[in-house]
Scaffold this motif. Structure first.
Motif, PDB file in Angstrom:
ATOM      1  N   ILE A  56      43.140  36.848  41.139  1.00  0.00           N
ATOM      2  CA  ILE A  56      42.826  37.016  39.744  1.00  0.00           C
ATOM      3  C   ILE A  56      41.768  36.324  39.529  1.00  0.00           C
ATOM      4  CG2 ILE A  56      43.597  36.427  37.595  1.00  0.00           C
ATOM      5  CD1 ILE A  56      46.537  37.052  38.489  1.00  0.00           C
ATOM      6  N   PHE A  57      41.224  35.088  40.069  1.00  0.00           N
ATOM      7  CA  PHE A  57      40.205  34.010  39.582  1.00  0.00           C
ATOM      8  C   PHE A  57      39.008  34.660  40.087  1.00  0.00           C
ATOM      9  CE2 PHE A  57      43.367  30.418  39.057  1.00  0.00           C
ATOM     10  CZ  PHE A  57      43.396  30.732  37.853  1.00  0.00           C
ATOM     11  N   TRP A  58      39.134  35.322  41.313  1.00  0.00           N
ATOM     12  CA  TRP A  58      37.797  35.988  41.815  1.00  0.00           C
ATOM     13  C   TRP A  58      37.280  37.188  40.819  1.00  0.00           C
ATOM     14  CZ3 TRP A  58      34.105  33.621  43.929  1.00  0.00           C
ATOM     15  CH2 TRP A  58      34.387  32.736  45.136  1.00  0.00           C
ATOM     16  N   LEU A  59      38.441  38.124  40.576  1.00  0.00           N
ATOM     17  CA  LEU A  59      38.138  39.010  39.708  1.00  0.00           C
ATOM     18  C   LEU A  59      37.577  38.666  38.435  1.00  0.00           C
ATOM     19  CD1 LEU A  59      41.211  41.423  40.398  1.00  0.00           C
ATOM     20  CD2 LEU A  59      38.809  41.803  41.250  1.00  0.00           C
ATOM     21  N   SER A  60      38.134  37.849  37.899  1.00  0.00           N
ATOM     22  CA  SER A  60      37.580  37.222  36.517  1.00  0.00           C
ATOM     23  C   SER A  60      36.336  36.634  36.629  1.00  0.00           C
ATOM     24  CB  SER A  60      38.499  36.112  36.116  1.00  0.00           C
ATOM     25  OG  SER A  60      39.983  36.476  36.155  1.00  0.00           O
ATOM     26  N   THR A  61      36.023  36.047  37.719  1.00  0.00           N
ATOM     27  CA  THR A  61      34.642  35.604  37.787  1.00  0.00           C
ATOM     28  C   THR A  61      33.558  36.561  37.956  1.00  0.00           C
ATOM     29  OG1 THR A  61      35.415  33.656  39.196  1.00  0.00           O
ATOM     30  CG2 THR A  61      33.172  34.077  39.485  1.00  0.00           C
ATOM     31  N   ILE A  62      33.803  37.577  38.671  1.00  0.00           N
ATOM     32  CA  ILE A  62      33.052  38.653  38.730  1.00  0.00           C
ATOM     33  C   ILE A  62      32.830  39.609  37.451  1.00  0.00           C
ATOM     34  CG2 ILE A  62      32.708  40.959  39.911  1.00  0.00           C
ATOM     35  CD1 ILE A  62      34.162  40.277  42.403  1.00  0.00           C
ATOM     36  N   ILE A  63      33.978  39.522  36.632  1.00  0.00           N
ATOM     37  CA  ILE A  63      33.846  40.306  35.326  1.00  0.00           C
ATOM     38  C   ILE A  63      32.928  39.606  34.453  1.00  0.00           C
ATOM     39  CG2 ILE A  63      35.253  40.935  33.547  1.00  0.00           C
ATOM     40  CD1 ILE A  63      37.429  41.774  35.381  1.00  0.00           C
ATOM     41  N   LEU A  64      33.326  38.206  34.425  1.00  0.00           N
ATOM     42  CA  LEU A  64      32.588  37.348  33.444  1.00  0.00           C
ATOM     43  C   LEU A  64      31.007  37.248  33.674  1.00  0.00           C
ATOM     44  CD1 LEU A  64      35.363  34.432  33.266  1.00  0.00           C
ATOM     45  CD2 LEU A  64      34.774  36.310  31.454  1.00  0.00           C
TER      46      LEU A  64
END
Length: 488
Positions: A371-379
């Motif tokens: 979840i945090f890696w996906l959030s990093t890419i999106i942000l």
């Protein structure tokens, strides 16, 4: 007559001013001789743009994989005869030492160094171009070890799970410290890839993770995460004062010997220790239950990001500095809000994962890492790019993603029976702060003694290996002797 006296006085003042300038010029060289290449070294770590997220993922795979593989080797009985006994020696009342043989202890420590620390150093330097391939190979090897049924099976008892969680968290903190200690010296040599160093404005350099990882690691096992009753102000000051003292000490040292300092990191006077002290004070000032820390932390981070996007980010990234303490240290002062929000989020995550129901911790850690890696890419693509200098929302997600990835790999050791730790892990874990301070002192001494920029690759590698070995041996000696550095 008055005019003549005025002119004469003016002439004397000008002459005196010239003499002072000449004297100051004559006095500068001895001061600068402490660090004649100061400006070159500052330029060497300036204006960098970082690495790719994929390479950070690979680097974050290697160290925890090495640690887990080392546990597997111990389980197979290839080495590690000391792990059935107590790790730390303690003096009995009669003054004798009750523990293992110093010779056997040190031989095991050297084996740990060769298995964990030395490969990590090589991957950060001469093997940097092979990072992605090596990470894949290590993961495949790790999966093979997990599938090796001849090794037995892990226990599902609650007590074993609780111990395993503590061991994994300790291994995570140690892995972060080992990489940090290696990088702070390696970055001054040309053998260290520039893309791993701290970025100037935006980007994902490996060393950008340093301060954020420290803050997060502290929060996951903090008193708040353990639901310990609120501390009194006397206790707060006792726990914070060492950071303030270390921050002031670092400032005095760097100014006194004209040591290289990249102003874009934190500001003119600010440093890493002041950031840790500031986060600790803010958390103590607004003390709430751990179950609400995540909500408060996320609210702070979102509000802080909106403030940055309103134009404050341009102010923080500009090179203009007014003649006041706030402007000269704008990065360090303002980024406190980002680190504080990260700390509060870490408190709730630590309470949720490590001090509650341990049976689902492994799955939760893996899910959170994704979840945090996906959030990093999106942000990074749609809000604002990662910036350690500002500690923006994307940077916080980046730190959470990388750290939870390390934890996710380390929990795989639960599927390998045997000892869940090593001598070198316990040595570093016993004196995390002491190891970091020793690494900083050694780094400063080496920088003052060696022209790191002009050093050849072979010499640089020899210095780094010697530095890492001495750091490991001294840490092991302190652990074996029962020494623990603690100021409060």
């Amino acid at each position: 007559m008055k005019t003549y006296e005025t002119d004469e006085r003016s002439f004397l003042l000008k002459a005196l001013f010239k003499i002072l300038l000449h004297f100051n010029a004559q006095m500068d060289p001895p001061r600068n001789s402490f660090n004649p290449n100061k400006h070159l070294k500052e330029e060497f770590v300036s204006n960098l743009t970082g690495s790719s997220i994929l390479e950070i993922v690979s680097l974050s795979t290697i160290v925890p994989a090495l640690i887990v593989l080392r546990h597997y080797v111990c389980a197979k009985g290839l080495y590690g005869p000391l792990h059935a006994k107590k790790i730390t020696s303690k003096k009995e009342k009669d003054g004798t030492i009750d523990g293992r043989s110093w010779r056997i202890y040190m031989s095991t420590l050297v084996m740990d160094f060769l298995f964990i620390v030395l490969p990590t150093l090589l991957f950060l330097t001469v093997l940097a171009e092979w990072t992605n391939i090596c990470a894949i190979c290590l993961i495949l090897l790790l999966l093979f070890c997990i599938g090796d049924k001849r090794s037995g099976s892990y226990s599902e008892r609650g007590s074993d799970l609780a111990y395993s969680v503590r061991a994994n968290v300790s291994a995570y903190r140690v892995s972060m410290m080992i990489v940090t200690c290696l990088c702070i010296l390696a970055v001054d040599f040309t053998i260290y890839p520039r893309r791993y160093a701290k970025t100037e404005t935006y980007g994902t350099g490996l060393m950008d993770l340093g301060v954020g990882s420290f803050v997060l690691a502290n929060s996951l096992v903090s008193r708040q995460a353990r639901n310990v009753s609120s501390m009194k102000w006397k206790t707060v000051l006792q726990s914070t004062s060492p950071m303030i003292i270390l921050g002031v000490g670092r400032l005095i040292f760097t100014s006194g010997v004209d040591y290289q300092v990249h102003v874009g990191e934190y500001g003119v006077h600010w440093n890493f220790f002041f950031t840790l002290a500031g986060v600790s004070l803010l958390t103590s000032l607004i003390n709430i239950h751990s179950r609400y820390c995540g909500i408060l932390g996320l609210s702070i981070l979102i509000g802080y990001q909106l403030w940055l996007s309103s134009g404050i980010n341009e102010f923080l990234l500009s090179n203009e500095r007014a003649n006041n303490l706030f402007s000269q240290n704008k990065e360090g002062v303002v980024s406190i809000f980002g680190y504080w929000g990260m700390y509060l989020v870490g408190v709730q995550l630590g309470n949720f994962l490590f001090f509650g129901n341990n049976r689902r911790t492994r799955m939760r850690v893996w899910i959170l890492a994704v979840i945090f890696w996906l959030s990093t890419i999106i942000l990074d693509r749609h809000v604002e790019r990662v910036s350690r200098r500002m500690c923006n929302l994307t940077y916080v997600a980046f730190v959470l993603a990388q750290n939870f990835q390390v934890l996710a790999i380390l929990v795989l050791s639960d599927f390998i029976p045997g000892q869940k730790t090593s001598v070198i892990e316990e040595a570093f874990d016993r004196n995390l702060l002491g190891s970091f301070l020793l690494a900083n002192i050694m780094t400063g001494l080496i920088n003052m003694s060696v022209d790191t920029i002009s050093t050849s690759s072979i010499t640089a590698l020899a210095i780094l290996v010697g530095y890492a070995f001495i750091l490991s041996i001294l840490g092991g000696f302190a652990a074996f002797s029962g020494i623990k550095l603690k100021f409060w």
